[in-house]
Write a protein that holds these residues in place. Structure first.
Motif, short mmCIF file in Angstrom:
data_model
loop_
_atom_site.label_atom_id
_atom_site.label_comp_id
_atom_site.label_asym_id
_atom_site.label_seq_id
_atom_site.Cartn_x
_atom_site.Cartn_y
_atom_site.Cartn_z
N ILE A 4 0.87 -1.17 0.00
CA ILE A 4 0.00 0.00 0.00
C ILE A 4 0.90 1.22 0.00
CG2 ILE A 4 -1.72 1.30 1.31
CD1 ILE A 4 -1.39 -2.29 2.16
N ILE A 5 0.60 2.17 -0.88
CA ILE A 5 1.36 3.43 -0.89
C ILE A 5 0.41 4.57 -0.55
CG2 ILE A 5 2.84 4.99 -2.19
CD1 ILE A 5 3.63 2.68 -4.00
N VAL A 6 0.79 5.36 0.45
CA VAL A 6 0.01 6.50 0.91
C VAL A 6 0.63 7.77 0.34
CG1 VAL A 6 -0.78 7.78 2.94
CG2 VAL A 6 -0.57 5.28 3.03
N GLY A 7 -0.21 8.65 -0.19
CA GLY A 7 0.25 9.88 -0.82
C GLY A 7 0.47 11.01 0.15
N SER A 8 1.29 10.79 1.15
CA SER A 8 1.60 11.81 2.14
C SER A 8 2.75 11.33 3.00
CB SER A 8 0.38 12.07 3.04
OG SER A 8 0.70 13.00 4.04
N LYS A 9 3.51 12.27 3.51
CA LYS A 9 4.55 11.96 4.50
C LYS A 9 4.05 12.24 5.92
CE LYS A 9 8.10 10.41 2.27
NZ LYS A 9 8.61 9.07 2.62
N ASN A 10 2.80 12.65 6.05
CA ASN A 10 2.23 12.94 7.36
C ASN A 10 2.06 11.63 8.12
OD1 ASN A 10 0.42 13.42 9.52
ND2 ASN A 10 -0.38 15.22 8.49
N PRO A 11 2.73 11.49 9.28
CA PRO A 11 2.66 10.23 10.03
C PRO A 11 1.25 9.84 10.44
CG PRO A 11 3.82 11.92 11.29
CD PRO A 11 3.58 12.49 9.92
N VAL A 12 0.37 10.80 10.64
CA VAL A 12 -1.01 10.51 11.01
C VAL A 12 -1.72 9.74 9.89
CG1 VAL A 12 -3.25 11.59 11.47
CG2 VAL A 12 -1.21 12.46 12.59
N LYS A 13 -1.54 10.18 8.66
CA LYS A 13 -2.17 9.52 7.52
C LYS A 13 -1.56 8.14 7.27
CE LYS A 13 -3.40 13.86 5.24
NZ LYS A 13 -3.26 14.68 4.01
N ILE A 14 -0.27 8.03 7.42
CA ILE A 14 0.42 6.75 7.21
C ILE A 14 -0.03 5.74 8.25
CG2 ILE A 14 2.69 5.63 7.21
CD1 ILE A 14 3.78 8.49 6.36
N GLU A 15 -0.08 6.14 9.50
CA GLU A 15 -0.49 5.21 10.57
C GLU A 15 -1.95 4.82 10.45
OE1 GLU A 15 1.36 3.44 12.69
OE2 GLU A 15 2.98 4.31 11.50
N ALA A 16 -2.81 5.74 10.02
CA ALA A 16 -4.22 5.39 9.81
C ALA A 16 -4.33 4.31 8.73
CB ALA A 16 -5.02 6.63 9.43
N ALA A 17 -3.59 4.47 7.64
CA ALA A 17 -3.62 3.46 6.57
C ALA A 17 -3.07 2.13 7.06
CB ALA A 17 -2.84 3.96 5.36
N ARG A 18 -1.97 2.17 7.77
CA ARG A 18 -1.36 0.93 8.29
C ARG A 18 -2.36 0.19 9.20
NH1 ARG A 18 3.41 2.81 9.73
NH2 ARG A 18 4.42 1.97 7.90
N GLU A 38 -11.39 5.85 10.45
CA GLU A 38 -12.81 5.58 10.22
C GLU A 38 -13.18 5.79 8.75
OE1 GLU A 38 -14.80 4.13 12.59
OE2 GLU A 38 -12.85 4.08 13.58
N GLY A 39 -12.65 6.83 8.13
CA GLY A 39 -12.91 7.05 6.71
C GLY A 39 -12.30 5.98 5.82
N LEU A 40 -11.11 5.51 6.19
CA LEU A 40 -10.47 4.45 5.41
C LEU A 40 -11.23 3.13 5.53
CD1 LEU A 40 -6.73 5.28 6.07
CD2 LEU A 40 -7.86 5.21 3.82
N LYS A 41 -11.82 2.88 6.69
CA LYS A 41 -12.62 1.66 6.86
C LYS A 41 -13.81 1.65 5.90
CE LYS A 41 -11.45 1.04 11.73
NZ LYS A 41 -11.94 1.20 13.11
N THR A 42 -14.35 2.81 5.62
CA THR A 42 -15.47 2.87 4.67
C THR A 42 -14.99 2.92 3.23
OG1 THR A 42 -15.69 5.29 4.88
CG2 THR A 42 -17.03 3.94 6.35
N ALA A 43 -13.83 3.49 2.99
CA ALA A 43 -13.29 3.56 1.62
C ALA A 43 -12.92 2.18 1.09
CB ALA A 43 -12.08 4.49 1.56
N ILE A 44 -12.57 1.28 1.97
CA ILE A 44 -12.11 -0.04 1.54
C ILE A 44 -13.27 -0.99 1.21
CG2 ILE A 44 -11.91 -1.25 3.75
CD1 ILE A 44 -9.03 -2.00 2.79
N ILE A 45 -14.49 -0.61 1.57
CA ILE A 45 -15.65 -1.49 1.38
C ILE A 45 -15.75 -2.07 -0.03
CG2 ILE A 45 -18.19 -1.49 1.27
CD1 ILE A 45 -18.14 0.27 3.82
#
Length: 180
Positions: A3-17, A161-168
């Motif tokens: 999975i590649i996340v389009g940000s270096k922001n650790p908050v976004k990376i950890e949410a995706a992980r 929470e948003g990623l959980k719905t995006a993956i549906i």
């Protein structure tokens, strides 16, 4: 699974992980800066475009190379007006290696008029929150949601929470992608 996340922001990376690890084993999350192509403080549908642009940028860079990923993730924070009030929210776009896309949204939270006006003037929410809290770089920490909930929810949780719905759609491919 990559999975590649389009940000270096650790908050976004950890949410995706966190979210991808719920559904997939042996996942590896990488991150790269990806431009949103929208204003620093997106409003309404512009937030969706920013999330898509970040994911598509990664898809364009990596999908035809040996570094290709299974999923490309774009996350964009924005504001929108609903029922006469202004809300902040996160929009998540996931593209797979076949360029199929899906979207999810974080919970929305109401903003006071004093903050909304600054955002509509083009100042990013993170900057406004740094000024309000006299702290630095809150967008890579608890974010505005952390301040407004008094620490009950942080920005990583909001985005997860948003990623959980995006993956549906990727969990139910036959229902969402059979005609594509």
């Amino acid at each position: 699974m990559k999975i590649i996340v389009g940000s270096k922001n650790p908050v976004k990376i950890e949410a995706a992980r966190e979210v991808f690890s719920i559904y997939f084993n042996n996942q590896k999350v990488e991150s790269y800066d990806a431009p949103s192509g929208v204003s620093p403080q997106p409003v309404g549908d512009e937030t969706f475009r920013g999330a898509y642009n970040r994911a598509f940028h990664l898809y364009s860079l990596f999908n035809d190379k040996s570094e290709r990923a299974d999923f490309y993730v774009g996350i964009e924070g924005g504001i929108t007006k609903l029922y006469g009030k202004w809300f902040a929210f996160g929009c998540m776009c996931i593209l797979d290696s076949n360029k199929r896309d899906s979207y999810g949204l974080s919970p929305f939270f109401e903003l006071p008029d004093s903050i909304t006006q600054k955002l509509l003037d083009g100042i990013e929410l993170g900057t406004v929150m740094d000024e309000l809290t006299s702290r630095e770089n809150t967008k890579q920490k608890e974010g505005a949601i952390g301040f407004f909930t008094r620490g009950v929810m942080n920005r990583k949780e909001l985005y997860a929470e948003g990623l959980k719905t995006a993956i549906i759609p990727f969990l139910h491919e036959k229902l969402f992608f059979s005609g594509k």
